[in-house]
Design an enzyme around this catalytic site. Sequence first.
Site, short mmCIF file in Angstrom:
data_model
loop_
_atom_site.label_atom_id
_atom_site.label_comp_id
_atom_site.label_asym_id
_atom_site.label_seq_id
_atom_site.Cartn_x
_atom_site.Cartn_y
_atom_site.Cartn_z
N LYS A 147 29.81 39.90 38.32
CA LYS A 147 31.25 39.17 38.61
C LYS A 147 31.55 38.77 39.99
CE LYS A 147 36.38 40.64 38.11
NZ LYS A 147 37.22 41.81 37.94
N SER A 222 40.45 40.17 34.80
CA SER A 222 39.85 39.32 35.58
C SER A 222 38.12 38.90 35.26
CB SER A 222 40.12 39.48 36.92
OG SER A 222 39.62 40.91 37.12
N SER A 246 40.92 44.90 33.49
CA SER A 246 40.06 43.79 33.87
C SER A 246 38.75 43.69 33.34
CB SER A 246 39.90 43.71 35.75
OG SER A 246 41.12 43.76 36.18
#
Length: 546
Positions: A147, A222, A246
């Site tokens: 990420k 996210s 997330s």
Amino acid sequence: MEFVLYPLPVLYTKYLHTNSDTFALVLQKILKFILFLLECILMPLIMLQSFWKRKQLPPIRNHLLLLSATELAKRIRRKQVSSEEVVKAYIERCKDVNPMLNAIVDTRYDSAIEEARKVDEFLSVTTKTEAEVAHDLPLLGVPMTVKESIAVQGMSHTVGVNKKTSDKANEDAVVVTRVRGAGAIILLVSNTPEMCLAWESNNRVTGTTWNPYDTNRIAGGSSGGEGALLGSAASVVSLASDIAGSARYPAMCCGVFGHKPTAHMISCSGHKPVSTDQNWNNYFTIGTMTRYADDLPLMMSIISDSEDVRQRFNQKVSLKNIKFFYLEECCGITTAIDSDMKTAIHKLRKYLEATYGVKVQQAKLNDMKYAFDIASRSLLNMNVDDVTNEFEAMTSIKILLEALKYAFCISRYSLSILSYGLVKWMFEKLPKGYRHKMTCKIVSLKKQFEDVLGDNGVLIYPSFITAAHYRYLMYPRVANYTYMMLYNVLGLPVTQCPMGLNSKGLPIGIQIIANAGNDHLTIAMAKEIDRAFGGWQQPPATEISV
């Protein structure tokens, strides 16, 4: 995918704790109706996305893409396949699917191939036994993705913020250092919403990341870039982060596994955004997302801080000795889960009862009715340094003006971060008495979990109310993310597990929760669910090329 909250729910929490219980109940129903009305108003516009032409992913052409990281590492160690072959297979897959998914921010393909060649050279000359290599370098030669909010030296570390020049990471995050030390090869960094402040991975730099099962729907956030890559077989294991679901929400949207560890188990150094708030490490954690459950203990044993914790992931767990509980709802102003999610929970209940001769009981947690209040109070009460610095000089009027500029496509901010800035400003006006009361409720609810689950119990719980939805639907459904963000506030370990596809071909999933320090129980359950229900399934448009 963090914590964008609406003014209405915040207003609700204010009146809930400053007026009578009767008024609170009435207000709760009113607010629930308003959110429902808002969804009805927005739904016709949102549903226009269903008429867009769906993009089909190309077929999976290489069988190596269908092996777990654990199996790939074993085959590489035995020289049954070269690391270079595996890395090139994943690079090709990333190039194949990214035009449809828009999940990738920055790549290091050439460097990854060079590292793979060095792995193969090392294995050709090493005098170490296979067991010694497995112990010292358990991920040797295996490609993985990260990420973008987690620092990878030399790679983009902008996290969706619209700047004239993009930020580059000066050094690796601690967890990146650990996976590299275990022999993993980093391919790329993937898309997030701006500063990770949304459950949809969209920003004004990279754009929107789409779902591999339906390219008109969101991949979640996210960690949406990671979810999309894993779900499309363009990644096998990844590093992600979680402060309000997330890692778990995109894992559910994209049909893979996502683990949020117990608080303080893993170093968060090298993540953006960051916070000096005393509660940051209580709620925020770096974790992992994987396509196969067998890779969860491997990844967690590599990235965990202490040797004691690492050993715990290797211990055997007998499901016959576990107490099983379930809940279907979050209560408060959240929406009830749909029939697909209920079916998934009951399928697992029946399987456990038939297979292990146990009784899956409905959990009695009285303070779950405060779940939304607890989660929203805690997360909005915390300062996130990078975000606070951005908005500390802005009044509500300035934020609203930025929102107006957004409507005309001239604001440098995304809608999610503007919403967060406005709601945080409003929250700070709430009385201290309300905040104190919810602090007490956190302690009370955590004690109820400790009493019910003990050290050998798990809770089966919905990941969300529905499968992946269309873009912007997160706003009227904002209260429903309580299903995930509550467990960040409580600091409990949670594993999101895929439970197949619904009638529309979209993944559905459930969460397995345990008390702090019992991550090995939720991961043991994930492995059982993977075996019993098939785990990750290829997106409907993707077929294996013969």
